[in-house]
Design an enzyme around this catalytic site. Structure first.
Site, PDB file in Angstrom:
ATOM      1  N   THR A  12       0.825  -1.214   0.000  1.00 12.33           N
ATOM      2  CA  THR A  12       0.000   0.000   0.000  1.00 12.33           C
ATOM      3  C   THR A  12       0.857   1.261   0.000  1.00 12.33           C
ATOM      4  O   THR A  12       0.486   2.275  -0.595  1.00 12.33           O
ATOM      5  CB  THR A  12      -0.940  -0.029   1.224  1.00 12.33           C
ATOM      6  OG1 THR A  12      -1.870  -1.094   1.021  1.00 12.33           O
ATOM      7  CG2 THR A  12      -1.707   1.266   1.393  1.00 12.33           C
ATOM      8  N   SER A  53       1.520  -7.455  -1.084  1.00 10.94           N
ATOM      9  CA  SER A  53       2.259  -8.525  -0.409  1.00 10.94           C
ATOM     10  C   SER A  53       1.472  -9.822  -0.277  1.00 10.94           C
ATOM     11  O   SER A  53       2.056 -10.854   0.045  1.00 10.94           O
ATOM     12  CB  SER A  53       2.784  -8.059   0.940  1.00 10.94           C
ATOM     13  OG  SER A  53       1.747  -7.859   1.860  1.00 10.94           O
ATOM     14  N   SER A  54       0.177  -9.803  -0.547  1.00 12.22           N
ATOM     15  CA  SER A  54      -0.552 -11.079  -0.555  1.00 12.22           C
ATOM     16  C   SER A  54      -0.156 -11.921  -1.772  1.00 12.22           C
ATOM     17  O   SER A  54      -0.513 -13.096  -1.865  1.00 12.22           O
ATOM     18  CB  SER A  54      -2.063 -10.834  -0.542  1.00 12.22           C
ATOM     19  OG  SER A  54      -2.432 -10.008  -1.621  1.00 12.22           O
ATOM     20  N   ASP A  87       0.196  -6.815   4.518  1.00 12.69           N
ATOM     21  CA  ASP A  87      -0.517  -8.090   4.657  1.00 12.69           C
ATOM     22  C   ASP A  87       0.391  -9.238   5.094  1.00 12.69           C
ATOM     23  O   ASP A  87       0.002 -10.056   5.922  1.00 12.69           O
ATOM     24  CB  ASP A  87      -1.196  -8.468   3.329  1.00 12.69           C
ATOM     25  CG  ASP A  87      -2.452  -7.656   3.055  1.00 12.69           C
ATOM     26  OD1 ASP A  87      -2.778  -6.754   3.854  1.00 12.69           O
ATOM     27  OD2 ASP A  87      -3.116  -7.931   2.036  1.00 12.69           O
TER      28      ASP A  87
HETATM   29  N1  ASP Z   1      -2.646  -5.254   0.334  1.00 13.89           N
HETATM   30  C1  ASP Z   1      -1.535  -4.484   0.808  1.00 13.89           C
HETATM   31  C2  ASP Z   1      -0.287  -5.323   0.810  1.00 13.89           C
HETATM   32  O1  ASP Z   1      -0.030  -6.059   1.715  1.00 13.89           O
HETATM   33  C3  ASP Z   1      -1.809  -3.974   2.151  1.00 13.89           C
HETATM   34  C4  ASP Z   1      -0.781  -3.006   2.657  1.00 13.89           C
HETATM   35  O2  ASP Z   1       0.306  -2.871   2.144  1.00 13.89           O
HETATM   36  O3  ASP Z   1      -1.108  -2.348   3.642  1.00 13.89           O
HETATM   37  O4  ASP Z   1       0.467  -5.216  -0.099  1.00 13.89           O
END
Ligand code: ASP
Length: 347
Positions: A12, A53-54, A87
């Site tokens: 994010t 990161s997921s 994540d």
């Molecule tokens: N979906 C994002 C990730 O983990 C969430 C974040 O970075 O806060 O890449």
């Protein structure tokens, strides 16, 4: 001046609106430009990847591990910051921590609000992470978020969207970042680093399976059939399942599969208290109890043990023995025998 290398991986903190949702797209320099750099710090940026990161894989994490080691081979570097999606940040940070043997830190940070948000948290988190990387010593891999410094080990993402995203359900932060300085709590000892896997080491399959009411061993058996070399059983309560799962665990360990037991409860250690498919029987079936490690980090412990056993120069090392060492190194986890005795007080 202190020299810090920022390794950008996405998340994010590097995300912008795509028309139908957010996705990582910004390069490290753009992330850095979102805020101020501490006066006494100069920064070099390495763009490693740009993913949410997921979507990370073990191959990404191995590349990150080796990039950090390459960066720290330069004695003029004072510390490393990794910008990362929140994540799975706790997984990558713990993975790097287990192999970290340098006095200089590797500081993970990210953001809960995207790079283009007016009220974003990227700038503050990155500033605090740079300060921590420039000045911290002997802390391994840490997570800096919302003004707090956490040891990688034991820290989890505890809120889906709140800016105070991270915490250790069983411990305290290592320090705080306030008014442009880092203040530290009590020093913690660090276990010896694991042997470094080869850069292109084959990534073993390690699965996580959660137990629940009406649960059975179908998914665990499927995971073993898919070639898992390690499995984390996420038990109910203090690490319990049922006789079908215990039977499947016994077959897995007999085949040399590493099995660790964590819990779906948010805090507290797993403990061998219950039989009838509980943690007593899972341990008797050859599973190792993961103390206070939550499921994602218990999986990283299993993965790291398998990779370390196959590392160059580690010939003949026993992955189960390495995993036992990782799990017993937890500062807050009491040895299983002590937990057992505590439970027996008064009987
Ligand atoms: N979906 C994002 C990730 O983990 C969430 C974040 O970075 O806060 O890449």
């Amino acid at each position: 001046m202190r020299h810090v290398v920022v390794i950008s991986t996405g998340g994010t903190i590097a995300s912008r609106w795509q028309g139908d949702g957010y996705a990582a797209e910004a390069a490290g320099q753009e992330v850095l430009a979102a805020g101020a750099v501490p006066e006494s710090v100069d920064v070099t940026v390495v763009d490693l990847f740009t993913v949410n990161s997921s979507r990370l894989t073990t191959d990404h994490q191995l590349r990150l591990l080796h990039t950090v080691h390459e960066v720290l081979a330069d004695p003029s570097v004072d510390g490393v910051v990794v910008t990362h999606g929140t994540d799975t940040l706790e997984e990558s940070a713990f993975f790097l921590d287990l192999f970290h043997r340098d006095r200089r830190p590797v500081v993970f940070t990210g953001a809960q609000r995207p790079l283009d948000a007016e009220d974003g948290d990227a700038a503050g988190n990155l500033y605090d992470a740079l300060l921590t990387a420039a000045t911290g010593r002997d802390i391994g891999a840490v997570i800096v978020f919302a003004g707090q410094v956490f040891a990688a080990r034991g820290t989890v993402k505890k809120h889906t969207v709140d800016a105070r995203a991270f915490g250790d359900p069983d411990g305290l932060p290592l320090g705080r970042v306030e008014f442009g300085r880092v203040s530290w709590g009590r020093r913690r000892s660090r276990p010896a680093a694991l042997p470094l896997p080869a850069p292109r080491a084959a990534a073993p399959r390690v699965d996580i399976l959660m137990h629940h009411s009406d649960g059975d061993a179908v998914l665990l058996d499927a995971s073993l059939a898919a070639g898992a070399r390690g499995v984390v059983v996420v038990g109910t309560g203090a690490g319990n399942a049922n006789p079908q799962v215990a039977g499947s665990v016994a077959r897995a360990t007999a085949d040399g599969v590493l099995v660790a037991v964590s819990t779906r409860v948010a805090a507290g250690a797993v403990a061998p208290l219950y039989t009838g498919g509980g943690a007593v029987d899972l341990a008797a079936a050859g599973a190792l109890l993961a103390g206070t490690l939550r499921p994602g980090q218990a999986r990283i412990a299993v993965l790291a043990a398998l990779l370390a056993a196959g590392a160059p120069g580690a010939d003949g090392a026993d992955a189960a023995q390495i995993l036992r060492g990782i799990l017993e190194a937890a500062p807050q986890a009491l040895p299983v025998s002590e937990l057992y005795l505590i439970d027996r007080v008064g009987k």
